[in-house]
Each structure stands twice: as structure tokens, then as C-alpha cells.
Design an enzyme around this catalytic site. Sequence first.
Site, PDB file in Angstrom:
ATOM      1  N   ASP A 181      -6.639 -27.436 -48.333  1.00  0.00           N
ATOM      2  CA  ASP A 181      -7.671 -27.591 -49.353  1.00  0.00           C
ATOM      3  C   ASP A 181      -7.897 -29.093 -49.563  1.00  0.00           C
ATOM      4  O   ASP A 181      -7.189 -29.936 -48.986  1.00  0.00           O
ATOM      5  CB  ASP A 181      -7.279 -26.866 -50.656  1.00  0.00           C
TER       6      ASP A 181
HETATM    7  C1  NOJ Z   1     -11.563 -27.410 -53.428  1.00  0.00           C
HETATM    8  C2  NOJ Z   1     -11.582 -25.945 -53.662  1.00  0.00           C
HETATM    9  O1  NOJ Z   1     -10.310 -25.516 -54.129  1.00  0.00           O
HETATM   10  C3  NOJ Z   1     -11.941 -25.121 -52.441  1.00  0.00           C
HETATM   11  O2  NOJ Z   1     -12.118 -23.792 -52.829  1.00  0.00           O
HETATM   12  C4  NOJ Z   1     -13.183 -25.651 -51.797  1.00  0.00           C
HETATM   13  O3  NOJ Z   1     -13.507 -24.872 -50.674  1.00  0.00           O
HETATM   14  C5  NOJ Z   1     -12.948 -27.111 -51.415  1.00  0.00           C
HETATM   15  N1  NOJ Z   1     -12.670 -27.870 -52.613  1.00  0.00           N
HETATM   16  C6  NOJ Z   1     -14.135 -27.720 -50.673  1.00  0.00           C
HETATM   17  O4  NOJ Z   1     -15.198 -27.931 -51.501  1.00  0.00           O
END
Ligand code: NOJ
Length: 757
Positions: free
Chosen positions: A284
Site C-alpha cells: 500500500d
Molecule cells: C492508500 C489506500 O489504503 C489504498 O486503498 C489505495 O489503493 C492507495 N492509497 C492508492 O491510492
Amino acid sequence: MKKIALLLLSTLITLWGVAQTSETRMNSFIDGLMKQMTLEEKLGQLNLITPGSGIPTGSVVSRDVEKKLREGKVGGMFGVIGYENIRKAQDIVMKESRLKIPLFFGSDVIHGYKTTFPIPLAMSCSWDTALIRRSAMMAANEASADGLNWTFSPMVDVARDPRWGRVAEGSGEDPFLGSQIATAMVKGYQGNSLAANNTLMACVKHFALYGAPEGGRDYNSVDMSRNRMYNEYLPPYKAAVDAGVASVMSSFNDIDGVPATGNRWLLTDLLRKQWRFNGFVVSDYTSLSEMINHGSGNLQEVSAQALNAGLDMDMVAEGLLNTLSQSLKEKKVTLAQIDAACRNILVAKYKLGLFDQPYKTMDAARAKATILSAENRAFAREVATQSFVLLKNNQQALPLAAKGSLALIGPLASDKSNMLGTWAVSGDPQLSIPVLEGMKQVAGTGVTIQYAKGANITDDPALAARANVFGMRAEIDARTPEVMLEEALQLARASDKVVVVVGEASEMSGEAASRADITLPASQQKLLKALYATGKPVVVVNMSGRPLVLTGLTEGAAAILQVWHPGIEAGYAIADVLFGKVNPSGKLTMSFPVAVGQIPVYYSQKNTGRPQSPDNKFSSKYLDIPNEPLFPFGYGLTYSTIEYGKPVLSGTTLTNKDSLTVKIRVTNAGKYDAREVVQCYVQDKVRSITPPAKELKAFQKVSLKAGETKEVVFTITERMLAFWNANLNYVSEPGEFNVMVGGNSRDVQAVGFTLKN
Ligand code: NOJ
């Protein structure tokens, strides 16, 4: 017969042969490519960057983007919006980098692309997996035309704490329903082939257990037993893997004290070895470098740990890119590990067909024809109507007759900026239909509709500011709250009926939007109570990204329709349901608590040794509130009356060689055609680890014409009774069971049977 069998066999052999040769062709292509790659270029493939033009969800965005593209230091990008920009980035790589390895482009296409559907939690309340699959297909069709190849969806984190804002992005509290929806979404996005022009790679997230942060506070620690993990939290991720999901996103939280992004048990032993996942794992957003904050070491150490654990791609942190060559020198990682991660990324690119057509989906004509087409918008309207949940309907207050005078009141009644809900990166709030506009259109000229705002979403400037990070969502009116309220009350008194649209701003749920107090903000509670006091029938439309605590606000309402954040066609969809063009059929996928103090409250809780009893002080209960939620999982009314007969089992014993059926007659005794989600739960009465009170095992959404009766049949097999035991073996145990059927998790009728060896 023999001939057919032979033909079938030879077709199978040919197909297997074709698969083998295409696999061999792919492998030799990738072998050849990797031979030419320097270590730096291999590490470049592990690097996922964002120029920051989407919604950056961390404090860092990537720097020197073009330079890195030229130097082969980027494997993929996200947050690049529109095919012109995507083309520009791909151009740099294809024209100016040494090996011209195409990039793939990802985005958070979470509930639709530009045609924004209701938030995922809302869609889950449709319990209509075919509809959900189609929504994913349509999102893929739009997003791919705009140059994207990859979506960071589905989010399948089981969530039982509505304080956590990200419950909006998932399918609620139940692992079985969550698994069905995970499968539908992966299949919807990926279609039959990733090489097709109109599909996207899916990315199941957030692996794992991200939905259980302590205190409901986003990014917080998670700690749970393996037992709970396997039985209740892991199934939807596994379902996505079984459905062939191309990628997995590791979560921010730790598991058993090891951050998911560097957790070898999770990413290798469970995911790759036990579940046989063969795609790639992406972190993530900076979850790799956040391991430093978790207390796992410095950037070099955590990057080596993550690679060792099985991470293939690093979102934004650039730990893999910048530290692995040093770790290789120090023998903290091996070249074979770097090669394996690089290969996983190249395989994905190969399967997407990017080596043949790096620009394959960037199609201006298709983008123009597909994105926001009338067909897509009509579908968004349909999906929204299917996701609403009717929580109360006193004396048939709904549907509204299209006559007389109607006061439409509330901070969300004439609003465009909150209709799309959280995580609508590519949606344009200005294109959404406000409730006032939808009501006027759908009601026609027989009814007079007048509007007053009545209250701010919140009067608290600090809360409003936090909800306004991505633009104005919770505007505080220049007028005083008293003036606004008085205007609304006058309008209410002068009208036959009141419809009041209240709830949360879209950014009051979603990522980094946990709330400790999940009641309606005080300004809106005051508005509701004052409207109830007018004595006019008040229909409450509640728009929120999570279950709210509605205690104290339900008695005064004539009807309550929970609409979540309904997406681009919000106003039309709400009007369709309020005026009875569509009979609501959604059922809650998360329990609505009586008070925050009950959380977590979910239908499948276990029985305690001291079940609650009013007469026994020493029983499991609260002194001040009931144990049961205000509205349970599976609950939802229709404008009709749905009646259930008695469930009838085909026998009283089951073995692993046969099956039982349970039949139940369901009648639409009302005057509107309806759809009803018939739910089938099972209770294991005695087992080696304590059983939940009941678990959803099957459901069917049936259409019933007014007056119609249908017999609904569920098949019960031994496999449906299996669970992960204390040794984490998946077993069923002989003994007594109840099968329970009904229209929600509380109102069920049970029949018993015995499972024999
Ligand atoms: C953080 C988030 O937790 C995740 O769900 C998302 O896909 C990413 N950022 C990218 O934007």
C-alpha cells in the site's frame, strides 16, 4: 458416447497444449528480456510511483518522475488521469528508455470510473452479485478506454466497527457474503482475458485484516487469533485469489506483530504456498517505509525484509529501488529474490498484452463513446435504487403519492458535492444529480416541491474543515443555524409532508476518516427533532458512508430510507424509490448499533457462557442498553409485506456423500411487486472450537409479483458446515445443527438435522 468422450479428451489435450506453448512462449520471452536487464532496471520494475495528480493518500508523492521513466526506474504508475497523460508517460518509456519495457497504469477505480456507482458498502446491500459484477465490468470498460490497466479494487476487508471510515469501501461484516462479492468483482474487472481491450487487472486489498483496527482508528494495530482470522477475516481474500485476481495489496497494519508488507508468513506461506497465488504483491501507499515507524528497522532493513517476505512492488516508498543493491552486496537478499519479483511484474505486463501493444487501451473514440454514456448512467441509477435499505415505513408512509405539497429539507437535499461518496477519484461531483432535481423530474407536475436547507451538515468548523480536504463538502452557511431552522420549519408547516435528507459529508467516511462518535452531527439531530415536533409526516433519507447510531431519531420518523452515498444518479434513484417507481429491496450488510459502546456488534457473535438474561445480574449484558443492534445484519423492508412459511428439510441426517434441501415458501402479501433476499444461516450446536450463534451460508434474491408465492430451495452440504479448527485444519464435525431461514439475521426460523460421519 465414446466418440464424444474422445473428442472432448482431444480438445482438452489441444487446449492444454496451447496453454503450455503460450506459457513457454511467455517464459522464454521474459527470460530473454531479463538477460538484458541490469540490476537497476530490474529494481525499476519493482517501483510504482505517482506524480500526485490523483488523490495522494500519504504525505509523499514521487519526484523526478520523467527522469526516472527515462532511466528505467519505474515499473508502473498510478494517479495519472486521462489517456493523454498516460500516453505521455508511456511515450517517454517507449521512446527514451533503454529497454522500452511498457508501464502499466493503475488507479483507485473503486465504485465506477467516471460513471460513479454507489459506494461499495451500498452496493453490497443489494446482495445482487450479478449486478455488482456488471458494475465492475462497466467500470473496467470506462477506465480501460482512458488508458488504465489496473484497479486497486476490490477492497474486501471484513469490517465490524463502523467507527472505521473505510467500512464504506467494503462489503460489510460477513465473510460469506464478502467472498461472493469479491469473486463477482474480480470476474467483473478481469473478464475472460487481461489481454482484452476492455478489462483491468484487479487488486484485492488490503491484505490482510485491515478492517479490524483497534478502536476503529484507521491505520491502527490489528491483533486477532488465527482462529478468528481463518474463519472470519481471511475468506474474502481467498475467494478473490480463487477467482484469479492478478494482484494483491499488502495492508498498513501489523499481523502478529509483523507489518503485513514485511510479513513472510502472510505473503509467502499463506498467500503463495497455501493459496497458490501466482500474481504479484504490491505494497500500500508507503506501507513499506512506514515499517520504520512500526519499529521494524531503517529503510534498507525493512526493504530487505519486505522482499524476503514476498513483496514484489513498492508503492511510492522507493525502498526497493534505492536500497536493494546495497542489501544484495551485504547478502541480505539474493539476486534470485529480486529476479522473482521482477518476473512477477513482467508476467503481469505480458498477460496484459503490453509488450505487443503498449498503448492498447488508450482509445479516444472508445473513451468518448463509453465514458458517461447514457447506458452507463442508467445502470448507475438502477444500481443505486437496488442498494437502498428501507429501515422503517410506518403505515405505508412510503411510497409518496405524486400529489400535494412536499417540503424537501436538509443539508444534503440540494447538494452535488456529496453524492459520489468517498474514493471517487475520477468522478466529477458536478455531474451528479441532487435530490431536489431528481425529485422534481420524477414526481412530475402533480406535486409541489419546495426546498429549505434547514441545517448545516455540521456547525463544527473543525469537523467541517476535515471533511473539506478534497474540496468543499460540508459548507457552513452564512446564515445562522436559527434562521435556517426557522425557514425549514415554516416550509414544513405549510406542506403536506416532509422529506428530509440528512447524513454525512462524503469525506466523513473513507480513508483516514474514522469517527469516535457516529451519531448524526448535532445540527442535524436538532433539525430532525424540530421537524418531528411539527406533527407532519417526516420521511428521513439518511445518506452516510457507514452505519450511524440513529437511536432516539427513529421514533419520530414516518419512514427511514438508508441511501448511503448513491453515486452520480443519486437524485433520480432516490426519487425513483420515494415515489414508488422502484420498490426498495436492499438489506443491511452491517449491523446498525444502538450506541457506540456496543461496537463491535455483528450478527455472528458467539454465545457466551452467561447468555444475557434480564433476571440474572451475572449475565452478559449492559446495564444501560440492550445487546442487540438497532437494525440487524440482513435487515431491510420493502413496500410490500413479505411472509415466510415454515422451513421444511428434506431429511434429518446428512453425510458427506449426500445433501439436504431446505424449502421455504415466501409470499408477497402486499400490493407492490417486490424483490426479497431470502437468507439461510447455519448454527453448529457443538464443536471443538466454540461456534458462532449463526453464520450465513446461502442466500437468494427472488422477485415476487404482488400476491405471488415462490418456493425457495437451499441445498445444504457437508462442506458448508466445515470450519478451521484449533489446528487450522478445515473440517466439519458430526453432530447437531440448525438451519435457519428468514428475511434477516434476527427473524429466522430454525429446523434441526444431524451430520453423520
Ligand atoms: C492508500 C489506500 O489504503 C489504498 O486503498 C489505495 O489503493 C492507495 N492509497 C492508492 O491510492
